[in-house]
Design a protein around this motif. Sequence first.
Motif, PDB file in Angstrom:
ATOM      1  N   ASN A  77       0.816  -1.207   0.000  1.00 41.09           N
ATOM      2  CA  ASN A  77       0.000   0.000   0.000  1.00 41.09           C
ATOM      3  C   ASN A  77       0.859   1.270   0.000  1.00 41.09           C
ATOM      4  O   ASN A  77       0.387   2.343   0.312  1.00 41.09           O
ATOM      5  CB  ASN A  77      -0.936   0.019   1.216  1.00 41.09           C
ATOM      6  CG  ASN A  77      -0.187   0.203   2.519  1.00 41.09           C
ATOM      7  OD1 ASN A  77       0.940  -0.271   2.681  1.00 41.09           O
ATOM      8  ND2 ASN A  77      -0.804   0.889   3.456  1.00 41.09           N
ATOM      9  N   ARG A  78       2.134   1.155  -0.372  1.00 41.47           N
ATOM     10  CA  ARG A  78       3.046   2.300  -0.342  1.00 41.47           C
ATOM     11  C   ARG A  78       3.470   2.709  -1.752  1.00 41.47           C
ATOM     12  O   ARG A  78       3.855   1.870  -2.562  1.00 41.47           O
ATOM     13  CB  ARG A  78       4.287   1.972   0.478  1.00 41.47           C
ATOM     14  CG  ARG A  78       3.967   1.669   1.937  1.00 41.47           C
ATOM     15  CD  ARG A  78       5.197   1.515   2.775  1.00 41.47           C
ATOM     16  NE  ARG A  78       6.071   2.668   2.708  1.00 41.47           N
ATOM     17  CZ  ARG A  78       5.901   3.805   3.394  1.00 41.47           C
ATOM     18  NH1 ARG A  78       4.866   3.951   4.157  1.00 41.47           N
ATOM     19  NH2 ARG A  78       6.773   4.781   3.282  1.00 41.47           N
ATOM     20  N   LEU A  79       3.384   4.000  -2.005  1.00 41.40           N
ATOM     21  CA  LEU A  79       3.861   4.590  -3.250  1.00 41.40           C
ATOM     22  C   LEU A  79       5.074   5.436  -2.905  1.00 41.40           C
ATOM     23  O   LEU A  79       4.983   6.346  -2.079  1.00 41.40           O
ATOM     24  CB  LEU A  79       2.772   5.465  -3.883  1.00 41.40           C
ATOM     25  CG  LEU A  79       3.194   6.325  -5.077  1.00 41.40           C
ATOM     26  CD1 LEU A  79       3.625   5.440  -6.255  1.00 41.40           C
ATOM     27  CD2 LEU A  79       2.045   7.249  -5.479  1.00 41.40           C
ATOM     28  N   GLU A  80       6.212   5.116  -3.503  1.00 41.76           N
ATOM     29  CA  GLU A  80       7.420   5.908  -3.310  1.00 41.76           C
ATOM     30  C   GLU A  80       7.698   6.674  -4.595  1.00 41.76           C
ATOM     31  O   GLU A  80       7.752   6.088  -5.674  1.00 41.76           O
ATOM     32  CB  GLU A  80       8.606   5.023  -2.957  1.00 41.76           C
ATOM     33  CG  GLU A  80       8.502   4.390  -1.599  1.00 41.76           C
ATOM     34  CD  GLU A  80       9.749   3.617  -1.213  1.00 41.76           C
ATOM     35  OE1 GLU A  80      10.670   3.479  -2.060  1.00 41.76           O
ATOM     36  OE2 GLU A  80       9.799   3.140  -0.076  1.00 41.76           O
ATOM     37  N   LEU A  81       7.854   7.972  -4.454  1.00 42.87           N
ATOM     38  CA  LEU A  81       8.191   8.842  -5.575  1.00 42.87           C
ATOM     39  C   LEU A  81       9.565   9.428  -5.296  1.00 42.87           C
ATOM     40  O   LEU A  81       9.799   9.979  -4.220  1.00 42.87           O
ATOM     41  CB  LEU A  81       7.159   9.967  -5.704  1.00 42.87           C
ATOM     42  CG  LEU A  81       5.721   9.520  -5.945  1.00 42.87           C
ATOM     43  CD1 LEU A  81       4.768  10.700  -5.818  1.00 42.87           C
ATOM     44  CD2 LEU A  81       5.592   8.877  -7.312  1.00 42.87           C
ATOM     45  N   ARG A  82      10.486   9.309  -6.247  1.00 42.88           N
ATOM     46  CA  ARG A  82      11.852   9.785  -6.059  1.00 42.88           C
ATOM     47  C   ARG A  82      12.226  10.744  -7.174  1.00 42.88           C
ATOM     48  O   ARG A  82      11.944  10.509  -8.340  1.00 42.88           O
ATOM     49  CB  ARG A  82      12.855   8.621  -6.068  1.00 42.88           C
ATOM     50  CG  ARG A  82      12.706   7.710  -4.886  1.00 42.88           C
ATOM     51  CD  ARG A  82      13.202   8.392  -3.614  1.00 42.88           C
ATOM     52  NE  ARG A  82      12.906   7.618  -2.445  1.00 42.88           N
ATOM     53  CZ  ARG A  82      11.845   7.780  -1.660  1.00 42.88           C
ATOM     54  NH1 ARG A  82      10.960   8.704  -1.929  1.00 42.88           N
ATOM     55  NH2 ARG A  82      11.649   7.029  -0.603  1.00 42.88           N
ATOM     56  N   GLY A  83      12.931  11.816  -6.778  1.00 38.34           N
ATOM     57  CA  GLY A  83      13.429  12.797  -7.733  1.00 38.34           C
ATOM     58  C   GLY A  83      14.608  12.262  -8.512  1.00 38.34           C
ATOM     59  O   GLY A  83      15.061  11.136  -8.295  1.00 38.34           O
ATOM     60  N   PRO A  84      15.153  13.089  -9.410  1.00 39.88           N
ATOM     61  CA  PRO A  84      16.237  12.645 -10.293  1.00 39.88           C
ATOM     62  C   PRO A  84      17.468  12.119  -9.567  1.00 39.88           C
ATOM     63  O   PRO A  84      18.125  11.211 -10.043  1.00 39.88           O
ATOM     64  CB  PRO A  84      16.581  13.894 -11.101  1.00 39.88           C
ATOM     65  CG  PRO A  84      15.396  14.775 -10.979  1.00 39.88           C
ATOM     66  CD  PRO A  84      14.737  14.454  -9.678  1.00 39.88           C
ATOM     67  N   ASN A  85      17.779  12.661  -8.382  1.00 40.57           N
ATOM     68  CA  ASN A  85      18.960  12.196  -7.665  1.00 40.57           C
ATOM     69  C   ASN A  85      18.647  11.028  -6.729  1.00 40.57           C
ATOM     70  O   ASN A  85      19.525  10.534  -6.038  1.00 40.57           O
ATOM     71  CB  ASN A  85      19.608  13.340  -6.882  1.00 40.57           C
ATOM     72  CG  ASN A  85      18.673  13.931  -5.850  1.00 40.57           C
ATOM     73  OD1 ASN A  85      17.601  13.390  -5.572  1.00 40.57           O
ATOM     74  ND2 ASN A  85      19.070  15.062  -5.289  1.00 40.57           N
ATOM     75  N   LEU A  86      17.386  10.606  -6.679  1.00 34.37           N
ATOM     76  CA  LEU A  86      16.895   9.471  -5.891  1.00 34.37           C
ATOM     77  C   LEU A  86      17.023   9.660  -4.382  1.00 34.37           C
ATOM     78  O   LEU A  86      16.781   8.740  -3.619  1.00 34.37           O
ATOM     79  CB  LEU A  86      17.568   8.161  -6.308  1.00 34.37           C
ATOM     80  CG  LEU A  86      17.385   7.772  -7.773  1.00 34.37           C
ATOM     81  CD1 LEU A  86      18.111   6.471  -8.066  1.00 34.37           C
ATOM     82  CD2 LEU A  86      15.926   7.663  -8.145  1.00 34.37           C
ATOM     83  N   THR A  87      17.409  10.848  -3.919  1.00 37.21           N
ATOM     84  CA  THR A  87      17.486  11.087  -2.479  1.00 37.21           C
ATOM     85  C   THR A  87      16.343  11.965  -1.983  1.00 37.21           C
ATOM     86  O   THR A  87      16.128  12.067  -0.788  1.00 37.21           O
ATOM     87  CB  THR A  87      18.828  11.747  -2.092  1.00 37.21           C
ATOM     88  OG1 THR A  87      18.942  12.994  -2.777  1.00 37.21           O
ATOM     89  CG2 THR A  87      19.998  10.836  -2.416  1.00 37.21           C
ATOM     90  N   THR A  88      15.639  12.624  -2.896  1.00 36.64           N
ATOM     91  CA  THR A  88      14.479  13.418  -2.506  1.00 36.64           C
ATOM     92  C   THR A  88      13.234  12.754  -3.061  1.00 36.64           C
ATOM     93  O   THR A  88      13.300  11.970  -4.009  1.00 36.64           O
ATOM     94  CB  THR A  88      14.560  14.859  -3.048  1.00 36.64           C
ATOM     95  OG1 THR A  88      14.617  14.803  -4.478  1.00 36.64           O
ATOM     96  CG2 THR A  88      15.765  15.583  -2.504  1.00 36.64           C
ATOM     97  N   GLY A  89      12.103  13.042  -2.473  1.00 38.53           N
ATOM     98  CA  GLY A  89      10.876  12.473  -2.984  1.00 38.53           C
ATOM     99  C   GLY A  89       9.791  12.456  -1.937  1.00 38.53           C
ATOM    100  O   GLY A  89       9.855  13.154  -0.925  1.00 38.53           O
ATOM    101  N   LEU A  90       8.791  11.637  -2.194  1.00 38.51           N
ATOM    102  CA  LEU A  90       7.637  11.507  -1.312  1.00 38.51           C
ATOM    103  C   LEU A  90       7.367  10.038  -1.045  1.00 38.51           C
ATOM    104  O   LEU A  90       7.498   9.206  -1.945  1.00 38.51           O
ATOM    105  CB  LEU A  90       6.394  12.121  -1.971  1.00 38.51           C
ATOM    106  CG  LEU A  90       6.466  13.587  -2.373  1.00 38.51           C
ATOM    107  CD1 LEU A  90       5.261  13.953  -3.238  1.00 38.51           C
ATOM    108  CD2 LEU A  90       6.547  14.470  -1.145  1.00 38.51           C
ATOM    109  N   ASN A  91       6.980   9.722   0.177  1.00 41.61           N
ATOM    110  CA  ASN A  91       6.505   8.384   0.530  1.00 41.61           C
ATOM    111  C   ASN A  91       5.047   8.525   0.909  1.00 41.61           C
ATOM    112  O   ASN A  91       4.724   9.249   1.852  1.00 41.61           O
ATOM    113  CB  ASN A  91       7.281   7.801   1.719  1.00 41.61           C
ATOM    114  CG  ASN A  91       8.707   7.489   1.374  1.00 41.61           C
ATOM    115  OD1 ASN A  91       9.012   7.112   0.258  1.00 41.61           O
ATOM    116  ND2 ASN A  91       9.592   7.646   2.326  1.00 41.61           N
ATOM    117  N   LEU A  92       4.175   7.855   0.197  1.00 40.83           N
ATOM    118  CA  LEU A  92       2.747   7.938   0.454  1.00 40.83           C
ATOM    119  C   LEU A  92       2.201   6.548   0.742  1.00 40.83           C
ATOM    120  O   LEU A  92       2.628   5.571   0.121  1.00 40.83           O
ATOM    121  CB  LEU A  92       2.021   8.555  -0.742  1.00 40.83           C
ATOM    122  CG  LEU A  92       2.512   9.948  -1.158  1.00 40.83           C
ATOM    123  CD1 LEU A  92       1.942  10.325  -2.511  1.00 40.83           C
ATOM    124  CD2 LEU A  92       2.140  10.974  -0.109  1.00 40.83           C
TER     125      LEU A  92
END
Length: 113
Positions: A77-92
């Motif tokens: 039930n988890r969606l992980e979104l990561r920015g281009p450098n893979l260190t920033t993003g959102l965990n939903l």
Amino acid sequence: MEHFPLTAPATLTIDGTEATGSTGSSPFTATVTRDDPTLTFTELTVTPTYPEARAADLEHAVLENLRTPLTYSIQSNRLELRGPNLTTGLNLSAPRPEGSPYYTVPRRPDGVR
């Protein structure tokens, strides 16, 4: 990755090419395109509510992430979104239906169940 435990959670719903959600304070809409494994949000429109303190920090983090192409992965039930450098993003996390063997009582914004 920064956590915002005492704020209302950010939300995201994707239905085809339409995305809707909340920064935890302000509702937003966007158009989303998918080119596996990347999601790109365009035409991002926010109805500002001018949050303060930690809620403002969360809103800024959500909007900044949605303005860049994001690599996504889905696990349970988890969606992980990561920015281009893979260190920033959102965990939903998606809520699990009541009655599911994995259902947990939702936490209030103050962390109490």
